[in-house]
Design a protein around this motif. Structure first.
Motif, short mmCIF file in Angstrom:
data_model
loop_
_atom_site.label_atom_id
_atom_site.label_comp_id
_atom_site.label_asym_id
_atom_site.label_seq_id
_atom_site.Cartn_x
_atom_site.Cartn_y
_atom_site.Cartn_z
N HIS A 78 0.82 -1.22 0.00
CA HIS A 78 0.00 0.00 0.00
C HIS A 78 0.85 1.26 0.00
O HIS A 78 0.32 2.37 0.08
N PHE A 79 2.17 1.11 -0.07
CA PHE A 79 3.03 2.29 -0.09
C PHE A 79 4.24 1.99 -0.96
O PHE A 79 4.52 0.84 -1.31
N GLU A 80 4.97 3.03 -1.31
CA GLU A 80 6.16 2.89 -2.15
C GLU A 80 7.26 3.79 -1.60
O GLU A 80 7.01 4.95 -1.25
N ASP A 106 14.59 7.46 -0.60
CA ASP A 106 14.54 6.46 0.45
C ASP A 106 15.33 5.22 0.04
O ASP A 106 16.08 4.64 0.85
N MET A 107 15.15 4.79 -1.19
CA MET A 107 15.85 3.60 -1.68
C MET A 107 17.36 3.81 -1.63
O MET A 107 18.12 2.93 -1.21
N ALA A 108 17.79 4.99 -2.05
CA ALA A 108 19.23 5.28 -2.06
C ALA A 108 19.79 5.28 -0.64
O ALA A 108 20.90 4.79 -0.39
N ALA A 109 19.04 5.84 0.31
CA ALA A 109 19.49 5.89 1.70
C ALA A 109 19.61 4.47 2.27
O ALA A 109 20.56 4.17 3.00
N LEU A 110 18.66 3.62 1.95
CA LEU A 110 18.71 2.24 2.43
C LEU A 110 19.81 1.45 1.70
O LEU A 110 20.51 0.65 2.32
N ASP A 111 19.98 1.69 0.41
CA ASP A 111 21.06 1.03 -0.33
C ASP A 111 22.43 1.36 0.27
O ASP A 111 23.34 0.53 0.27
N ALA A 112 22.57 2.56 0.78
CA ALA A 112 23.85 3.01 1.32
C ALA A 112 24.23 2.30 2.63
O ALA A 112 25.37 2.40 3.09
#
Length: 333
Positions: free
Chosen positions: A290-292, A297-303
């Motif tokens: 229900h969310f994306e 955010d993806m880049a911060a988590l990838d880091a």
């Protein structure tokens, strides 16, 4: 957000991308005597809130208890067999061509099924055991009794025979490294559908995932939350569920840290099988469509990725296992 609730495998089988991991839930490995109630509660809770992908293994010693719940749901008509995706795995002490059929038949009997949707080689390391229920037998010094003659190519041929016989719809690998995957791909008549490995924000497995993408092998991540029950927390590397990057995103978009971590992997096209015996967590873990996460955010988590040093399931808790010629973690991936 695009529909990522399921994918289609090479064989045409439909795989729900969020499954329930059951590693050691209710098993004698974790709790002497095991706990039927714990397994029954977890599987019933999962099926009731919509899970149709259940992951188990001979090693977990809970196939029989899972089978009891599956039988009840199937016999009552609450679910159809074709709606389920059930995975189990060949134990280390079955890593011989002549033993694969025996072990899969035992799993099917315990699960009360005529076939599994996916059968995996649980680990490339073979062991020798006098007891079919003991995958990691120990000698008098506490070291694993290894079968140094493990032949992965012959083993894969026996896995293919399980598809031919209708006992498994798809077959795959778990805990294999890049060289071992390439060896299998060179001879495979039926290519691996799945590679199941440890994947989480601290261990994104980029090179291994790229290899799998080239070979059209779907990656399924176990320990997608970073194994908070087993990981060692430090000031520099807190448990992923407590990491400030994760908790900030979770608070900002009003979801749980676990949901953030699962969505992160799903948006990288990784199938996830979070383990839990807690009905509330089981329900929350499948509510991730229900969310994306934003590109930022993806880049911060990838880091957060710190490579192989963050591997929790490194097999080193089995004394002497690195002596085996197929020990997978001598290579970086």
């Amino acid at each position: 957000m695009k529909d990522i609730s399921q994918i289609t495998l090479r064989s045409g089988a439909v795989l729900p991308v969020v499954g329930l991991g059951t590693g050691n839930i209710g098993s004698r490995v974790r709790k002497p005597g095991g706990s039927r109630e714990e397994v029954h509660t977890a599987i019933n809770a999962a099926l009731e809130c919509g899970y149709r992908h259940i992951d188990t293994a001979t090693l977990y010693q809970n196939e029989e208890m899972i089978g009891e719940v599956l039988h009840e749901w199937l016999s009552s008509g609450k679910v159809k067999r074709e709606e389920l995706f059930i995975t189990t795995k060949l134990p280390n002490n079955g890593n011989r061509k002549e033993d694969v059929t025996k072990f899969l038949k035992k799993s099917l009997e315990k699960l009360q099924l005529s076939y599994v949707d996916l059968y995996l080689i649980h680990c490339p390391v073979g062991t020798k055991s006098d007891d079919d229920e003991v995958a990691y037998p120990l000698d008098s010094d506490g070291a694993v009794i290894l079968d140094m003659t493990t032949d992965l190519l012959a083993l894969w041929s026996a896995m293919e025979e399980q598809v031919d016989a209708g006992r498994a719809k798809d077959i795959g690998l778990s805990n294999f490294n890049s060289q071992q995957i390439e060896k299998i791909m060179k001879v495979a008549r039926i290519p691996p559908a799945i590679l199941q490995v440890e994947v989480h924000a601290y261990l994104l497995q980029r090179p291994l995932r790229a290899l799998c993408q080239r070979h059209n092998i779907t990656v399924c991540g176990f320990m997608p939350l970073g194994a908070p029950h087993r990981a060692k927390e430090t000031d520099e590397f807190p448990l992923l569920l407590n990491h400030p990057v994760v908790t900030e995103i979770a608070g900002r978009i009003n979801v749980t840290p676990a949901q953030v971590l699962l969505c992160h992997l799903l948006q990288h096209d990784i199938v996830v099988i979070p383990k839990s015996a807690n009905p509330q967590r089981i329900k929350k873990n499948c509510q991730v469509f229900h969310f994306e996460l934003t590109p930022e955010d993806m880049a911060a988590l990838d880091a957060l990725d710190r490579g192989a040093e963050s591997r929790v399931s490194n097999l080193l808790y089995y004394k002497g296992i690195t002596r085996h010629p197929e020990f997978p973690y001598h290579l970086p991936f």
